[in-house]
Design an enzyme around this catalytic site. Structure first.
Site, PDB file in Angstrom:
ATOM      1  N   ASP A  15       0.824  -1.218   0.000  1.00 32.85           N
ATOM      2  CA  ASP A  15       0.000   0.000   0.000  1.00 32.85           C
ATOM      3  C   ASP A  15       0.857   1.267   0.000  1.00 32.85           C
ATOM      4  OD1 ASP A  15      -2.434   1.334  -0.045  1.00 32.85           O
ATOM      5  OD2 ASP A  15      -2.588   1.416   2.142  1.00 32.85           O
ATOM      6  N   ASN A  17       1.222   3.359  -2.826  1.00 33.32           N
ATOM      7  CA  ASN A  17       1.775   3.720  -4.143  1.00 33.32           C
ATOM      8  C   ASN A  17       1.328   5.102  -4.603  1.00 33.32           C
ATOM      9  OD1 ASN A  17       2.755   1.142  -4.233  1.00 33.32           O
ATOM     10  ND2 ASN A  17       1.402   0.410  -5.851  1.00 33.32           N
ATOM     11  N   ARG A  19      -0.019   7.671  -2.904  1.00 32.42           N
ATOM     12  CA  ARG A  19       0.452   8.791  -2.075  1.00 32.42           C
ATOM     13  C   ARG A  19       1.941   9.036  -2.283  1.00 32.42           C
ATOM     14  NH1 ARG A  19      -1.617   6.433   3.246  1.00 32.42           N
ATOM     15  NH2 ARG A  19      -1.871   4.631   1.878  1.00 32.42           N
ATOM     16  N   HIS A  32       2.363   3.241  -8.928  1.00 29.97           N
ATOM     17  CA  HIS A  32       2.095   1.823  -9.224  1.00 29.97           C
ATOM     18  C   HIS A  32       3.254   1.226 -10.017  1.00 29.97           C
ATOM     19  CE1 HIS A  32      -1.767   2.220  -7.460  1.00 29.97           C
ATOM     20  NE2 HIS A  32      -2.283   2.966  -8.414  1.00 29.97           N
ATOM     21  N   THR A  61     -10.700  -7.076  -4.176  1.00 30.10           N
ATOM     22  CA  THR A  61     -12.056  -7.135  -4.761  1.00 30.10           C
ATOM     23  C   THR A  61     -12.733  -5.762  -4.678  1.00 30.10           C
ATOM     24  OG1 THR A  61     -12.795  -8.003  -2.605  1.00 30.10           O
ATOM     25  CG2 THR A  61     -12.530  -9.603  -4.380  1.00 30.10           C
ATOM     26  N   ASN A  63     -10.961  -2.839  -5.094  1.00 28.93           N
ATOM     27  CA  ASN A  63     -10.222  -1.852  -5.898  1.00 28.93           C
ATOM     28  C   ASN A  63     -10.878  -1.532  -7.251  1.00 28.93           C
ATOM     29  OD1 ASN A  63      -6.976  -2.918  -4.635  1.00 28.93           O
ATOM     30  ND2 ASN A  63      -8.184  -1.152  -4.000  1.00 28.93           N
ATOM     31  N   TRP A  64     -11.892  -2.321  -7.649  1.00 26.93           N
ATOM     32  CA  TRP A  64     -12.628  -2.002  -8.889  1.00 26.93           C
ATOM     33  C   TRP A  64     -13.371  -0.681  -8.768  1.00 26.93           C
ATOM     34  CZ3 TRP A  64     -11.277  -4.935 -12.839  1.00 26.93           C
ATOM     35  CH2 TRP A  64     -10.909  -6.266 -12.640  1.00 26.93           C
ATOM     36  N   ARG A  66     -12.210   2.093  -8.038  1.00 24.95           N
ATOM     37  CA  ARG A  66     -11.357   3.242  -8.401  1.00 24.95           C
ATOM     38  C   ARG A  66     -11.674   3.740  -9.815  1.00 24.95           C
ATOM     39  NH1 ARG A  66      -5.514   2.354  -5.566  1.00 24.95           N
ATOM     40  NH2 ARG A  66      -6.349   1.741  -3.548  1.00 24.95           N
TER      41      ARG A  66
HETATM   42  C1  IPE Z   1      -5.357  -2.642   0.107  1.00 28.65           C
HETATM   43  O1  IPE Z   1      -5.056  -1.310  -0.158  1.00 28.65           O
HETATM   44  C2  IPE Z   1      -5.363  -3.440  -1.147  1.00 28.65           C
HETATM   45  C3  IPE Z   1      -4.075  -3.566  -1.814  1.00 28.65           C
HETATM   46  C4  IPE Z   1      -2.928  -3.128  -1.390  1.00 28.65           C
HETATM   47  C5  IPE Z   1      -4.110  -4.266  -3.063  1.00 28.65           C
HETATM   48  P1  IPE Z   1      -6.217  -0.213  -0.333  1.00 28.65           P
HETATM   49  O2  IPE Z   1      -5.545   1.065  -0.579  1.00 28.65           O
HETATM   50  O3  IPE Z   1      -7.199  -0.680  -1.341  1.00 28.65           O
HETATM   51  O4  IPE Z   1      -6.902  -0.276   1.101  1.00 28.65           O
HETATM   52  P2  IPE Z   1      -7.843   0.759   1.852  1.00 28.65           P
HETATM   53  O5  IPE Z   1      -8.904   1.180   0.879  1.00 28.65           O
HETATM   54  O6  IPE Z   1      -6.981   1.916   2.261  1.00 28.65           O
HETATM   55  O7  IPE Z   1      -8.351   0.004   3.026  1.00 28.65           O
HETATM   56  C1  IPE Z   2      -1.622   0.147  -3.304  1.00 29.42           C
HETATM   57  O1  IPE Z   2      -1.406   1.504  -3.362  1.00 29.42           O
HETATM   58  C2  IPE Z   2      -1.866  -0.486  -4.636  1.00 29.42           C
HETATM   59  C3  IPE Z   2      -3.271  -0.864  -4.859  1.00 29.42           C
HETATM   60  C4  IPE Z   2      -4.221  -0.860  -3.983  1.00 29.42           C
HETATM   61  C5  IPE Z   2      -3.617  -1.276  -6.201  1.00 29.42           C
HETATM   62  P1  IPE Z   2      -2.608   2.537  -3.400  1.00 29.42           P
HETATM   63  O2  IPE Z   2      -3.018   2.736  -4.817  1.00 29.42           O
HETATM   64  O3  IPE Z   2      -3.699   2.109  -2.499  1.00 29.42           O
HETATM   65  O4  IPE Z   2      -1.911   3.840  -2.879  1.00 29.42           O
HETATM   66  P2  IPE Z   2      -2.485   4.848  -1.805  1.00 29.42           P
HETATM   67  O5  IPE Z   2      -2.848   4.039  -0.605  1.00 29.42           O
HETATM   68  O6  IPE Z   2      -3.674   5.508  -2.432  1.00 29.42           O
HETATM   69  O7  IPE Z   2      -1.348   5.776  -1.564  1.00 29.42           O
HETATM   70 MG    MG Z   3      -4.114   2.434  -0.542  1.00 30.80          MG
END
Ligand code: IPE
Ligand code: IPE
Ligand code: MG
Length: 220
Positions: A15, A17, A19, A32, A61, A63-64, A66
């Site tokens: 997590d 990436n 930010r 990413h 599941t 992350n869709w 976004r």
């Molecule tokens: C968790 O990160 C999922 C992955 C790293 C793939 P998220 O960024 O989706 O989690 P939340 O939304 O902050 O809980």
């Molecule tokens: C984790 O990084 C990767 C995925 C969840 C795909 P994020 O994309 O959640 O990055 P932040 O948490 O928004 O910084």
């Molecule tokens: Mg995140």
């Protein structure tokens, strides 16, 4: 730099990436991209340290939800990254999660990587969780008539191995639906460092913390 106790199975929630990139004035996609590159680095390091199984959370599941642009990037960029680094693959790789919602390109990539990696022994296995959710996994197992006890329950999971150490980068203190059952007795390590910046040194620090933990599993 020696460890007297090494976790056999480490899981990492990759997590932070987005930010990481935003803080540097870059688009989230750059985070990413760097995160994808870092997966190669940390996989190599963790293997050198003697860990046998690494499970990483790459796409949940949830992350869709976004923006389409970001989901599209996450579903296509790995194809390009792997194309440039495929010669480095020298261990088994398995994918966990739903396959029915993934775009064809991602499915082809998964099949290609699993096939290429079959030739290697299972002394080190990388599990990549894509379109994975712990609750979905449990619902699936609940429908399995073969499940009678803890042993058969574990075998029915997509990831049947218990987690010893669960690391989350990026500063959030939550599990976000990752390996719920498998983490029943995991040790947790949370760090503010975002995934693209999570270095070999940070990894060693996490394993050093694990080394000092007293695991009791309910005993004394
Ligand atoms: C968790 O990160 C999922 C992955 C790293 C793939 P998220 O960024 O989706 O989690 P939340 O939304 O902050 O809980
Ligand atoms: C984790 O990084 C990767 C995925 C969840 C795909 P994020 O994309 O959640 O990055 P932040 O948490 O928004 O910084
Ligand atoms: Mg995140």
């Amino acid at each position: 730099m020696k460890l007297s106790i090494v976790p056999s199975h480490v899981a990492i929630i990759l997590d932070g990436n987005g930010r990481w990139a935003s803080k540097r004035g870059l688009p989230r996609s750059q985070g990413h991209y760097q995160g994808g590159q870092n997966l190669f680095t940390i996989t190599k390091e963790i293997r050198k340290l003697g860990v046998q199984k690494l499970t990483v959370f790459a796409f949940s599941t949830e992350n869709w939800k976004r923006p389409k642009e970001e989901v599209d990037y996450l579903m296509t960029k790995p194809i390009e990254i792997f194309e440039t680094r495929k010669e480095e693959l020298d261990h088994q790789v398995k994918f966990i999660g739903r396959r029915d919602r993934l775009p064809q390109g991602m499915l082809d990539l998964i099949n290609d990587i699993e096939k290429r990696s079959e030739q290697f022994d299972d002394s080190f296995v990388l599990y990549v969780a894509i379109d994975y959710g712990g609750l979905e996994e449990l619902v699936h197992v609940a429908q399995n008539k073969e499940v009678k006890d803890i042993e058969s329950f574990k075998l029915a999971l997509m990831q049947p191995h218990d987690v010893d150490l669960l690391i989350r980068t990026g500063g959030e203190i939550r599990i976000s639906n990752f390996l719920l059952a498998q983490s029943a007795y995991a040790e947790f390590y949370f760090t503010k460092t975002s995934w693209p910046a999570f270095s070999k040194k940070e990894l060693f620090k996490a394993l050093k913390v694990f080394e000092k933990r007293q695991r009791r599993f309910g005993g004394l």
